[in-house]
Design an enzyme around this catalytic site. Structure first.
Site, PDB file in Angstrom:
ATOM      1  N   SER A  56     155.491  -5.463 -71.714  1.00 47.41           N
ATOM      2  CA  SER A  56     155.321  -5.467 -73.173  1.00 47.41           C
ATOM      3  C   SER A  56     156.632  -5.532 -73.954  1.00 47.41           C
ATOM      4  O   SER A  56     156.602  -5.594 -75.189  1.00 47.41           O
ATOM      5  CB  SER A  56     154.510  -4.239 -73.613  1.00 47.41           C
ATOM      6  OG  SER A  56     153.147  -4.427 -73.322  1.00 47.41           O
ATOM      7  N   LYS A  69     156.744  -8.243 -76.453  1.00 44.37           N
ATOM      8  CA  LYS A  69     156.279  -8.099 -77.841  1.00 44.37           C
ATOM      9  C   LYS A  69     157.435  -7.993 -78.833  1.00 44.37           C
ATOM     10  O   LYS A  69     157.226  -8.181 -80.040  1.00 44.37           O
ATOM     11  CB  LYS A  69     155.362  -6.883 -77.963  1.00 44.37           C
ATOM     12  CG  LYS A  69     154.049  -7.029 -77.182  1.00 44.37           C
ATOM     13  CD  LYS A  69     153.164  -5.807 -77.353  1.00 44.37           C
ATOM     14  CE  LYS A  69     151.805  -5.988 -76.690  1.00 44.37           C
ATOM     15  NZ  LYS A  69     151.833  -5.748 -75.236  1.00 44.37           N
ATOM     16  N   SER A 121     151.421  -1.371 -79.196  1.00 38.35           N
ATOM     17  CA  SER A 121     151.550  -2.383 -78.146  1.00 38.35           C
ATOM     18  C   SER A 121     150.230  -3.084 -77.839  1.00 38.35           C
ATOM     19  O   SER A 121     149.894  -3.341 -76.683  1.00 38.35           O
ATOM     20  CB  SER A 121     152.112  -1.727 -76.870  1.00 38.35           C
ATOM     21  OG  SER A 121     152.697  -2.681 -76.020  1.00 38.35           O
TER      22      SER A 121
END
Length: 392
Positions: A65, A68, A128
């Protein structure tokens, strides 16, 4: 700011054909770094870009993640330029429905629900949400692939050597990878380019659909440091990753740990790096925007002299307590400066030394435009340079 006494040590005898650049190389400051339990890590000074400690910083890893952060950059830049607005409403489709991401992080979007860009952005940064990434990618770019293409354009623009994105959310893909160094650079761009976007990274929780979720960056609650970002990541292949940024009165540091064995571990290792960095180094500003370093002769131009300096505030990183021992010299790329020259053009470096070792450099720029001279002026300068050449 460093006093001008350092620039007084700049000597004409240092002028030479040279094009050195220490900003892109890692400097050994001779200070032992802490033992960090991670597959790869880096600690970078945000202002100077200096790498203070690292292990395999260019090793390609699954980013999970941390991806992101680039998703967030694309969104933040679109908000900054007015391409989208925070109050725009996005309709949740089958592909961005929360149920499409079982067992992974999400903001729990419902099918056909209308959600603001502002909420989706917080869903990406704070909790997230994989579903939020898909929703905003389709809204902004028309498809996930078009959004991914934009992400990879920024990869090229930032000069990232070991990063390629294949998803908008970071779930493992064999064609998706990044490195600790590249993630630190992405973090730097978020902080510098998109300050309004970066503020969201400090938010500790987000509630959507009556579901409250905490920010997974546990260092935001640490009262021993001023941590205000950035992003966590985890998959089975990636391990536990964390990009963190913290600041004190004159320094901001960015740490990246990747491939750690546990949630708590990534926080412990990041804190070790940050605390060691603040205890061992400080950031100084030896040159302020508009400050002149040297006046040099210029040939074939409508001016005979030109000031060289820097057009923006410039920073270097120095071991704690060593600022007073710095020495500086300037180095020109060519022995003579010849018109035309454009304001901001880089013509050399100011090189900083500590204990006779080069530790940093700052670009030396032309402070004003210099147009070409007329025929007579050029002819005279040619004669002058020819005569000078006979005696050199």
């Amino acid at each position: 700011m460093l006093k001008n006494k350092f620039l007084k040590s700049v000597s004409l005898c240092a002028l030479a054909l040279s094009s050195i650049a220490y900003a892109n190389s890692d400097v050994d400051y001779g200070i032992s770094s802490p033992q960090i339990n991670a597959q790869t890590y880096i600690l970078m000074d945000y202002n100077s870009g200096a790498v203070l400690a690292s292990l395999n910083p260019d090793q390609r890893q699954y980013p999970a993640s941390l991806t992101k952060m680039m998703t967030s950059y694309v969104v933040g830049d679109a908000l900054r330029t007015g391409k989208i607005k925070n109050n725009d409403l996005v309709t949740i489709t089958e592909s961005s429905w929360g149920q499409k991401f079982p067992g992974s992080s999400k903001m729990f979007l419902n099918l056909n629900q209308q959600v603001s860009v502002d909420d989706l952005n917080r869903g990406i940064i704070v909790v997230s949400g994989n579903d939020a990434c898909v929703a905003i990618a389709e809204h902004l770019s028309g498809s996930q692939q078009a959004f991914i293409d934009t992400m990879n354009k920024y990869v090229q623009q930032f000069g990232l050597k070991n990063t390629h994105f294949a998803t908008v959310h970071g779930l493992d893909d064999p064609n998706q990878y990044s490195s600790a160094r590249d993630m630190a650079i992405i973090g730097t761009h978020l902080i510098r380019d998109l300050p309004e976007e970066y503020k969201i990274y400090a938010e500790k929780e987000f509630t959507f659909n009556k579901i409250k979720q905490p920010n997974r960056n546990g260092l935001l609650w640490d009262k021993t440091m001023n941590v205000d970002g950035m992003k966590t990541g985890h998959t089975d292949k990636a391990g536990y990753n964390l990009v963190a940024s913290a600041y004190n009165s004159n320094t901001r540091l960015i740490s990246v740990v990747m491939g750690v064995e546990s949630i708590k571990g990534r926080e412990i290792e990041s804190k070790k790096l940050l605390q060691w960095g603040f205890a061992s180094f400080e950031t100084v500003k030896p040159l302020a925007a508009g400050q002149t370093v040297s006046e040099q002769s210029v040939y074939y131009g409508d001016l005979n002299k030109i000031q060289l300096g820097t057009l923006q505030d410039s920073y270097i990183t120095v071991p704690k307590g060593k600022t007073g021992e710095l020495k500086a010299r300037y180095v020109l790329e060519k022995k003579t400066l010849e018109a035309p020259l454009a304001k901001g053009q880089i013509v050399g470096k100011v090189v900083y030394q500590l204990n006779d070792k080069d530790i940093a450099s700052i670009d030396l720029q032309v402070m004003q435009d210099v147009a070409e001279a007329g025929f007579i002026g050029k002819a005279w300068d040619w004669v002058v340079l020819t005569i000078k050449g006979l005696f050199n």
